[in-house]
Design a protein around this motif. Structure first.
Motif, PDB file in Angstrom:
ATOM      1  N   LEU A  16       0.896  -1.293  -0.134  1.00  0.00           N
ATOM      2  CA  LEU A  16      -0.131   0.116   0.010  1.00  0.00           C
ATOM      3  C   LEU A  16       0.758   1.129  -0.072  1.00  0.00           C
ATOM      4  O   LEU A  16       0.601   1.909  -1.031  1.00  0.00           O
ATOM      5  N   GLY A  22      -2.420   2.425  -7.032  1.00  0.00           N
ATOM      6  CA  GLY A  22      -1.388   2.399  -5.852  1.00  0.00           C
ATOM      7  C   GLY A  22      -0.042   1.561  -6.387  1.00  0.00           C
ATOM      8  O   GLY A  22       0.725   1.506  -5.468  1.00  0.00           O
ATOM      9  N   THR A  31      -3.455  -9.118  -6.603  1.00  0.00           N
ATOM     10  CA  THR A  31      -2.321  -8.439  -7.318  1.00  0.00           C
ATOM     11  C   THR A  31      -1.404  -9.317  -7.319  1.00  0.00           C
ATOM     12  O   THR A  31      -1.176 -10.344  -6.911  1.00  0.00           O
ATOM     13  N   PRO A  83      -3.265   6.593  -0.650  1.00  0.00           N
ATOM     14  CA  PRO A  83      -2.913   5.144  -0.977  1.00  0.00           C
ATOM     15  C   PRO A  83      -2.333   5.284  -2.347  1.00  0.00           C
ATOM     16  O   PRO A  83      -1.718   4.236  -2.941  1.00  0.00           O
ATOM     17  N   THR A  84      -2.487   6.425  -3.196  1.00  0.00           N
ATOM     18  CA  THR A  84      -2.051   6.731  -4.457  1.00  0.00           C
ATOM     19  C   THR A  84      -0.844   7.972  -4.612  1.00  0.00           C
ATOM     20  O   THR A  84      -0.709   8.583  -3.587  1.00  0.00           O
ATOM     21  N   ASN A 113      -5.926  -0.290   3.344  1.00  0.00           N
ATOM     22  CA  ASN A 113      -5.856  -1.725   2.751  1.00  0.00           C
ATOM     23  C   ASN A 113      -7.331  -2.405   2.674  1.00  0.00           C
ATOM     24  O   ASN A 113      -7.670  -3.242   1.776  1.00  0.00           O
ATOM     25  N   LYS A 133      -8.598  -1.048  -0.528  1.00  0.00           N
ATOM     26  CA  LYS A 133      -8.131  -1.824  -1.555  1.00  0.00           C
ATOM     27  C   LYS A 133      -8.671  -3.072  -1.714  1.00  0.00           C
ATOM     28  O   LYS A 133      -8.694  -3.380  -2.926  1.00  0.00           O
ATOM     29  N   THR A 134      -8.865  -3.845  -0.693  1.00  0.00           N
ATOM     30  CA  THR A 134      -9.122  -5.268  -0.910  1.00  0.00           C
ATOM     31  C   THR A 134     -10.541  -5.543  -1.360  1.00  0.00           C
ATOM     32  O   THR A 134     -10.924  -6.292  -1.938  1.00  0.00           O
ATOM     33  N   SER A 181     -11.651  -0.556  -4.448  1.00  0.00           N
ATOM     34  CA  SER A 181     -10.663   0.082  -5.246  1.00  0.00           C
ATOM     35  C   SER A 181      -9.977   1.305  -4.929  1.00  0.00           C
ATOM     36  O   SER A 181     -10.814   2.099  -4.361  1.00  0.00           O
ATOM     37  N   ILE A 182      -8.753   1.499  -5.067  1.00  0.00           N
ATOM     38  CA  ILE A 182      -8.272   2.914  -4.801  1.00  0.00           C
ATOM     39  C   ILE A 182      -7.728   3.332  -6.249  1.00  0.00           C
ATOM     40  O   ILE A 182      -6.899   4.383  -6.167  1.00  0.00           O
ATOM     41  N   SER A 183      -8.422   2.990  -7.264  1.00  0.00           N
ATOM     42  CA  SER A 183      -7.970   3.336  -8.502  1.00  0.00           C
ATOM     43  C   SER A 183      -9.013   4.369  -9.112  1.00  0.00           C
ATOM     44  O   SER A 183     -10.075   4.184  -9.263  1.00  0.00           O
ATOM     45  N   GLU A 229      -9.216   7.717  -4.349  1.00  0.00           N
ATOM     46  CA  GLU A 229      -8.080   8.206  -4.147  1.00  0.00           C
ATOM     47  C   GLU A 229      -7.949   9.214  -3.118  1.00  0.00           C
ATOM     48  O   GLU A 229      -7.474   8.985  -1.893  1.00  0.00           O
TER      49      GLU A 229
END
Length: 400
Positions: free
Chosen positions: A7, A109, A120, A234-235, A272, A275-276, A279-281, A290
């Motif tokens: 992360l 990330g 991932t 995270p990004t 986390n 992200k799990t 999404s953090i995109s 983000e």
């Protein structure tokens, strides 16, 4: 869940999904095709739409070109099924025959995925519990804090890494508030952090706090926009929020490095979990994934520092994310500058407010952080693609 090392990644800006991820993929592809005579890399969807502004081609060519010539193919209107940030790497021999063909995705990330079970690439699972409500229950059942779950799951070696993260964050703040001039790119934006930092000292304490937090967030975000070394939190696009809050609180309230590391670990748990489970995109769910997640992480970290209970910390994180629901990702000219940099500054201030609001409460509230994550995921997927890092809609469509 993966390690916090996945992360909090240390590297060059301006984009974790558009520069860090593709560069990492290029390195892996080169390792298995060191004898190739040429490479062909096709970029799809959002990755292609804003790739030039985010220096995606530069990041890939920097890795592959010392070994063999590289051709970059841009397919901005073609979206692969798994994720908007798709890439296809092809290695060829001296006769132009394909010797390797690899499709991979940059999922946010700096992480990459082959599109299998949303996992991932080639990294082990470290955390058994993957929702905030279950981790919070674990904290109460065991009389522990979120950072202690990190310590148990990751082992003592994680603290050396998080210290490196903290030092990198501080260095980015300090470089940023001491650097003036123009940011790279066609927008011709001037750096603001140094001026905000100086001006903040002239205000009384209550306004000075805001001014300093703004300056610290601007500093890191401007370093990112200039291709400086930062930490994904995270990004890259949201990298200014958490460092701004931590730097401000460490200086203003004299928290020890140990307490700051505990706060970073707590922030990491929050990031986390998102992200799990979502999404953090920005290309997948918009900027809510983000800057919204960064605000949630910083809110939880601040609440941790001020002695919040597990439920108060979860509440602070919930507010930090909930109040960013629906935020689009519409970078002007495909650069991580407008509106990204200002959003980092405002999110840092909002994180401090979320901490105060949660601290005044008993931590009991109707909407859980996990529910907000699910809403964010659905909201992001409902957003049209032109509002998700394609630079085709919203602010990016304006004549700025």
């Amino acid at each position: 869940m993966k390690s916090l090392k996945e992360l909090f990644r240390i590297g060059k800006g301006p984009s974790s999904s558009h520069t860090m991820g593709p560069q990492y993929a290029a390195k892996l592809f080169l390792e298995r095709n060191a004898g190739a005579k040429s490479f062909e890399v096709t970029l799809y969807g959002s990755l292609a739409a804003t790739g030039k502004g985010h220096q995606t081609d530069t990041a890939i060519i920097e890795v592959l070109s010392p070994a063999a010539p590289v051709e970059i193919i841009w397919r901005p209107s073609e979206f692969l099924p798994f994720h908007p940030n798709g890439m296809r790497f092809v290695a060829k021999d001296d006769k132009g025959k394909t010797i390797d063909d690899w499709t991979v995705y940059s999922v946010g990330g700096g992480a990459i995925s082959e599109g299998k079970d949303n996992a991932t690439y080639d990294t082990p699972e470290v955390y058994e519990i993957e929702t905030m409500s279950e981790i919070m229950k674990w904290c109460y059942d065991n009389g522990r804090s979120y950072w202690e779950y990190v310590d148990i799951a990751e082992g003592p070696e994680i603290w050396d890494y998080l210290m490196t993260v903290w030092k990198t964050m501080q260095a980015a703040v300090e470089r940023g508030i001491n650097t003036e001039g123009r940011l790279p790119g066609p927008l011709n934006l001037a750096r603001k952090a140094a001026k905000y930092y100086v001006k903040a000292s002239g205000y009384q304490k209550n306004l000075q706090t805001r001014g300093l937090v703004y300056s610290y967030a601007l500093a890191v975000s401007e370093e990112n926009a200039s291709g400086g070394i930062i930490v994904t939190a995270p990004t890259c696009g949201a990298c200014g929020v958490l460092p701004a809050v931590l730097y401000h609180l460490s200086r203003g309230h004299h928290f020890s490095d140990e307490k700051i590391l505990h706060a970073i670990a707590t922030a990491g748990i929050v990031g986390n979990v998102v992200k799990t489970n979502a999404s953090i995109s920005g290309a997948d769910v918009g900027c809510q994934g983000e800057v919204g997640v960064a605000c949630a992480m910083a809110s939880a970290a601040a609440c941790q520092l001020f002695g919040g209970s597990p439920s108060q910390i979860e509440y602070a994180a919930e507010m930090g994310l909930e109040h960013h629901l629906g935020m689009t990702c519409d970078p002007v000219c495909g650069l991580v500058q407008i509106p990204c940099i200002e959003r980092n500054a405002f999110a840092a201030a909002r994180a401090l407010d979320s901490n105060i609001f949660a601290s005044f409460s008993d931590g009991i509230h109707r909407v859980s952080f996990d529910k907000v994550i699910n809403v964010m995921k659905q909201t992001g997927h409902d957003l049209p693609s032109l509002y998700k890092e394609t630079s085709e809609g919203g602010l990016a469509a304006m004549n700025v």
